[in-house]
Design a protein around this motif. Structure first.
Motif, PDB file in Angstrom:
ATOM      1  N   ILE A 286      37.580  40.991 -30.228  1.00 62.71           N
ATOM      2  CA  ILE A 286      37.269  41.263 -31.626  1.00 62.71           C
ATOM      3  C   ILE A 286      37.080  39.965 -32.406  1.00 62.71           C
ATOM      4  O   ILE A 286      36.955  39.971 -33.626  1.00 62.71           O
ATOM      5  CB  ILE A 286      38.387  42.102 -32.288  1.00 62.71           C
ATOM      6  CG1 ILE A 286      39.740  41.410 -32.146  1.00 62.71           C
ATOM      7  CG2 ILE A 286      38.426  43.506 -31.704  1.00 62.71           C
ATOM      8  CD1 ILE A 286      40.856  42.049 -32.944  1.00 62.71           C
ATOM      9  N   TYR A 287      37.050  38.839 -31.699  1.00 65.78           N
ATOM     10  CA  TYR A 287      36.925  37.533 -32.347  1.00 65.78           C
ATOM     11  C   TYR A 287      35.509  37.342 -32.908  1.00 65.78           C
ATOM     12  O   TYR A 287      34.561  38.024 -32.509  1.00 65.78           O
ATOM     13  CB  TYR A 287      37.198  36.413 -31.345  1.00 65.78           C
ATOM     14  CG  TYR A 287      38.380  36.627 -30.445  1.00 65.78           C
ATOM     15  CD1 TYR A 287      39.686  36.449 -30.921  1.00 65.78           C
ATOM     16  CD2 TYR A 287      38.219  36.992 -29.115  1.00 65.78           C
ATOM     17  CE1 TYR A 287      40.783  36.629 -30.093  1.00 65.78           C
ATOM     18  CE2 TYR A 287      39.306  37.171 -28.275  1.00 65.78           C
ATOM     19  CZ  TYR A 287      40.590  37.000 -28.763  1.00 65.78           C
ATOM     20  OH  TYR A 287      41.660  37.182 -27.931  1.00 65.78           O
ATOM     21  N   SER A 288      35.377  36.362 -33.803  1.00 64.44           N
ATOM     22  CA  SER A 288      34.054  36.018 -34.328  1.00 64.44           C
ATOM     23  C   SER A 288      33.117  35.697 -33.173  1.00 64.44           C
ATOM     24  O   SER A 288      33.472  34.965 -32.251  1.00 64.44           O
ATOM     25  CB  SER A 288      34.153  34.804 -35.259  1.00 64.44           C
ATOM     26  OG  SER A 288      34.929  35.102 -36.394  1.00 64.44           O
TER      27      SER A 288
ATOM     28  N   VAL B 141      32.578  33.938 -27.675  1.00 62.81           N
ATOM     29  CA  VAL B 141      33.413  33.741 -28.861  1.00 62.81           C
ATOM     30  C   VAL B 141      33.019  32.458 -29.589  1.00 62.81           C
ATOM     31  O   VAL B 141      32.945  31.384 -28.991  1.00 62.81           O
ATOM     32  CB  VAL B 141      34.903  33.682 -28.470  1.00 62.81           C
ATOM     33  CG1 VAL B 141      35.775  33.487 -29.711  1.00 62.81           C
ATOM     34  CG2 VAL B 141      35.312  34.948 -27.717  1.00 62.81           C
ATOM     35  N   SER B 142      32.801  32.589 -30.896  1.00 65.71           N
ATOM     36  CA  SER B 142      32.460  31.419 -31.715  1.00 65.71           C
ATOM     37  C   SER B 142      33.637  30.932 -32.545  1.00 65.71           C
ATOM     38  O   SER B 142      33.628  29.801 -33.032  1.00 65.71           O
ATOM     39  CB  SER B 142      31.275  31.741 -32.633  1.00 65.71           C
ATOM     40  OG  SER B 142      31.555  32.867 -33.441  1.00 65.71           O
ATOM     41  N   ASP B 143      34.671  31.758 -32.713  1.00 67.38           N
ATOM     42  CA  ASP B 143      35.892  31.340 -33.417  1.00 67.38           C
ATOM     43  C   ASP B 143      37.034  32.224 -32.939  1.00 67.38           C
ATOM     44  O   ASP B 143      37.078  33.413 -33.244  1.00 67.38           O
ATOM     45  CB  ASP B 143      35.716  31.466 -34.931  1.00 67.38           C
ATOM     46  CG  ASP B 143      36.895  30.879 -35.715  1.00 67.38           C
ATOM     47  OD1 ASP B 143      37.977  30.682 -35.109  1.00 67.38           O
ATOM     48  OD2 ASP B 143      36.741  30.624 -36.919  1.00 67.38           O
TER      49      ASP B 143
ATOM     50  N   HIS C  98      34.603  30.599 -20.772  1.00 65.99           N
ATOM     51  CA  HIS C  98      33.445  30.132 -21.514  1.00 65.99           C
ATOM     52  C   HIS C  98      33.647  30.443 -22.994  1.00 65.99           C
ATOM     53  O   HIS C  98      34.526  31.219 -23.361  1.00 65.99           O
ATOM     54  CB  HIS C  98      32.169  30.818 -21.015  1.00 65.99           C
ATOM     55  CG  HIS C  98      32.319  32.308 -20.905  1.00 65.99           C
ATOM     56  ND1 HIS C  98      32.645  32.938 -19.718  1.00 65.99           N
ATOM     57  CD2 HIS C  98      32.218  33.306 -21.823  1.00 65.99           C
ATOM     58  CE1 HIS C  98      32.735  34.245 -19.919  1.00 65.99           C
ATOM     59  NE2 HIS C  98      32.477  34.494 -21.187  1.00 65.99           N
ATOM     60  N   SER C  99      32.842  29.841 -23.826  1.00 71.51           N
ATOM     61  CA  SER C  99      32.801  30.171 -25.248  1.00 71.51           C
ATOM     62  C   SER C  99      31.369  30.561 -25.600  1.00 71.51           C
ATOM     63  O   SER C  99      30.507  30.646 -24.727  1.00 71.51           O
ATOM     64  CB  SER C  99      33.241  28.968 -26.098  1.00 71.51           C
ATOM     65  OG  SER C  99      32.195  28.002 -26.161  1.00 71.51           O
TER      66      SER C  99
ATOM     67  N   LYS D 166      23.990  31.663 -23.423  1.00 70.71           N
ATOM     68  CA  LYS D 166      24.730  31.490 -24.673  1.00 70.71           C
ATOM     69  C   LYS D 166      26.256  31.519 -24.450  1.00 70.71           C
ATOM     70  O   LYS D 166      27.019  31.615 -25.404  1.00 70.71           O
ATOM     71  CB  LYS D 166      24.326  32.568 -25.684  1.00 70.71           C
ATOM     72  CG  LYS D 166      22.930  32.375 -26.247  1.00 70.71           C
ATOM     73  CD  LYS D 166      22.587  33.396 -27.323  1.00 70.71           C
ATOM     74  CE  LYS D 166      23.426  33.256 -28.582  1.00 70.71           C
ATOM     75  NZ  LYS D 166      23.260  31.968 -29.273  1.00 70.71           N
ATOM     76  N   GLN D 167      26.673  31.386 -23.172  1.00 66.66           N
ATOM     77  CA  GLN D 167      28.089  31.362 -22.832  1.00 66.66           C
ATOM     78  C   GLN D 167      28.406  30.149 -21.954  1.00 66.66           C
ATOM     79  O   GLN D 167      28.699  30.275 -20.769  1.00 66.66           O
ATOM     80  CB  GLN D 167      28.483  32.660 -22.108  1.00 66.66           C
ATOM     81  CG  GLN D 167      28.381  33.904 -22.985  1.00 66.66           C
ATOM     82  CD  GLN D 167      28.546  35.185 -22.183  1.00 66.66           C
ATOM     83  OE1 GLN D 167      27.690  35.531 -21.362  1.00 66.66           O
ATOM     84  NE2 GLN D 167      29.638  35.902 -22.410  1.00 66.66           N
TER      85      GLN D 167
END
Length: 577
Positions: A85-87, A97-99, A135-136, A199-200
């Motif tokens: 559920i993260y940004s 996840v970006s934040d 990864h992010s 994108k990861q």
């Protein structure tokens, strides 16, 4: 006289309690086993994007989940595993996840999260969150800084390969349209690694600064009061950063070359010291490695790493052309045997990365959907290990029935379709395959009732609702004592009331029977027999156990068989002498 009376009543109360304990789990049951709350829990997975939309934007959210907490409580489950559920820019539905310390706007706010956690805890439900740190997102500030300059202090947070050295050895990407895990970035004339979507980008766990960042994130959520972490794709987190060439065709054995490499166990032991051991939290790894030894190293208590792991071999058995029940028995039996004396595993057949349980392992035709759903639930709740159950399967929700690529939303499905198109493959054949196996089959909105959009949203849902919601929905099943939903509640209660189903010895019977799955569970003098027919025809099983005096604890037919012949998709649990 009063003293004698008091002593008599105390003795009577003691004997009553002892008899009650004997009736449930036999004397000494709790003295001879290593009881842990996470071993005895039933985990219910909630996919927030598709569970319940509160504000009418077509996307499930935290307030929607809050509105359904009483429903979740009614299931009898102990733990909710919540998908990310993260940004996030939502390239891979939140697994980018970006934040890590904020909530995705689609889902609400941190205040909503706090209210959700409070609501769960007030109902005796624990919360496990996904920890996505293999990864992010490429939109995370770490990556933005990392790609800005070769001298950035964040450069070593990711895996970079300078282009003047030539292109690095091929690495397979699960989600990339070309299956190439190295992405060229012109800003610094270098390639970055991404095992999943471009994108990861993969995080560099060799960097102690990165590891400390992750432990800080974990402490942030643990201090809020969450009850555990599910480590997404973490068996891939450690790499051989010399990036040697792998043999041609290695991607067919992806996990063998990517899983449990480098200093993974060192990182997990450090994580345990820094975070996990300081909180009473549950920890589970996605993946159990390549061997039983890998699995034990991850979860054995004396290793001080994690509580449990998933083994994927069982869930990967189902194929569009069907599967062998004998093979399924062999797989689950060998994993149980390997962890019978030490370590702990999860038991599951479905999740957000799989198509629907009944469509893959059962029979989703109108005639057999309910029976086979109940049979599969019986299996999951009577095996040793912590059961994980995916939202909607308690209703017997089925695959979506999508027929065009436009119906899909999953990055893996869409990119693979484009690749198939690029190479001139048989696209109708691909569409037929993904109609059975695409992850989007398990991500269609939860079917609450027979109103518009199944009661999921008042807006336009982010992905189509399965049109069978008018017949398959929670409201209808609440009213039916024999529904799949109410059977799920009964079998969960059976597991909770009988520790033999949690800790008891597992013994496979009639191993070569191609139609049925029979086994016993034994603990402290109690013996339960589980009989399951995995087919749409009557089938006999030879267990060598006399059922004449057996006591039926639960079954999915009104009159369970006592002669060893099971009706189509019959499931029955007996207590035997």
């Amino acid at each position: 006289m009063n003293v004698l009376y008091i002593r008599f009543m105390a003795l009577a109360i003691f004997m009553l309690g002892a008899f009650s304990g004997y009736a449930q789990n036999k004397p000494g049951a709790t003295d001879t086993i290593d009881r842990k709350w996470w071993k005895e829990a039933v985990v219910y997975q909630v996919y927030p994007r598709s569970f319940k939309d509160n504000n009418g934007d077509g996307i499930g959210d935290l307030k929607g989940i809050i509105s359904k907490l009483d429903y979740i409580k009614s299931l009898g489950v102990d733990v909710v595993w919540l998908n990310p559920i993260y940004s996030s820019p939502n390239d891979d539905n939140g697994y980018d996840v970006s934040d890590y310390r904020n909530i995705m706007k689609d889902f609400g706010t941190m205040d909503d999260f706090d209210a959700l956690l409070k609501g769960m805890h007030s109902r005796g439900i624990k919360l496990v969150m996904d920890l996505v740190v293999n990864h992010s997102s490429d939109e995370h500030e770490w990556f933005k800084q990392s790609r800005s300059s070769r001298t950035s202090p964040y450069r070593e947070y990711y895996h970079w390969w300078n282009a003047e050295k030539g292109k690095p050895a091929y690495r397979y990407s699960l989600f990339d349209v070309n299956h190439d895990a190295w992405r060229y970035d012109s800003l610094t004339n270098a390639y970055y690694l991404h095992y999943f979507s471009r994108k990861q980008p993969d995080l560099n766990w060799e960097n102690p600064k990165l590891r400390n960042e992750v432990y800080g994130i974990m402490k942030f959520w643990a201090d809020k009061g969450i009850d555990g972490f599910r480590l997404d794709a973490f068996q891939f987190a450690a790499k051989d950063t010399t990036f040697p060439a792998f043999p041609k065709g290695y991607e067919k054995n992806f996990t063998q070359y990517y899983g449990v490499q480098g200093n993974l166990h060192g990182y997990l032991q450090e994580m345990n010291r820094e975070v996990l051991s300081k909180y009473n939290v549950m920890s589970v790894a996605e993946g159990a490695g390549n061997t039983f030894e890998d699995g034990h190293n991850l979860v054995d208590a004396d290793r001080n790493e994690l509580n449990m792991a998933y083994a994927f071999e069982g869930v990967d058995i189902a194929k569009p052309e069907g599967y062998s029940i004998t093979h399924l028995k062999q797989v689950f039996t060998k994993w149980d045997s390997a962890f019978a004396a030490k370590g702990w595993l999860s038991i599951f057949l479905a999740n957000h990365d799989q198509a629907r349980l009944v469509s893959r392992f059962g029979n989703d035709s109108p005639e057999f959907r309910a029976l086979s759903s109940k049979m599969l639930t019986t299996f999951l709740m009577t095996m040793r290990g912590t059961p994980y159950y995916y939202n909607g399967d308690e209703l017997g929700m089925t695959n979506a029935g999508f027929t065009t690529i436009e119906d899909y939303r999953d990055v893996q499905t869409l990119n693979e379709y484009q690749r198939q198109k690029n190479i001139g493959a048989d696209l109708p054949a691909y569409l037929k395959r993904i109609a059975f196996e695409s992850r989007d089959n398990g991500r269609t909105p939860f079917q609450w009732n027979n109103t518009a959009n199944a009661g999921f949203t008042t807006g336009t849902p982010w992905i189509k609702v399965n049109p069978n919601y008018k017949n398959i929905n929670a409201a209808a099943q609440e009213k039916d004592a024999n529904s799949i939903l109410n059977y799920f509640r009964r079998v969960v209660k059976l597991r909770k009331d009988n520790l033999v189903l949690v800790y008891g010895k597992y013994t496979l019977l009639d191993a070569q029977n191609p139609d049925t799955y029979a086994y016993t569970r034994e603990l402290n003098g109690r013996k339960l027999l589980v009989l399951l027919n995995f087919t749409n025809k009557a089938a006999s099983t030879q267990t060598g156990i006399d059922l004449n005096n057996a006591n039926v604890l639960i079954g999915n037919y009104q009159k369970p068989s006592k002669n060893g012949t099971l009706l189509p998709y019959e499931a029955v649990v007996y207590e035997v002498k």
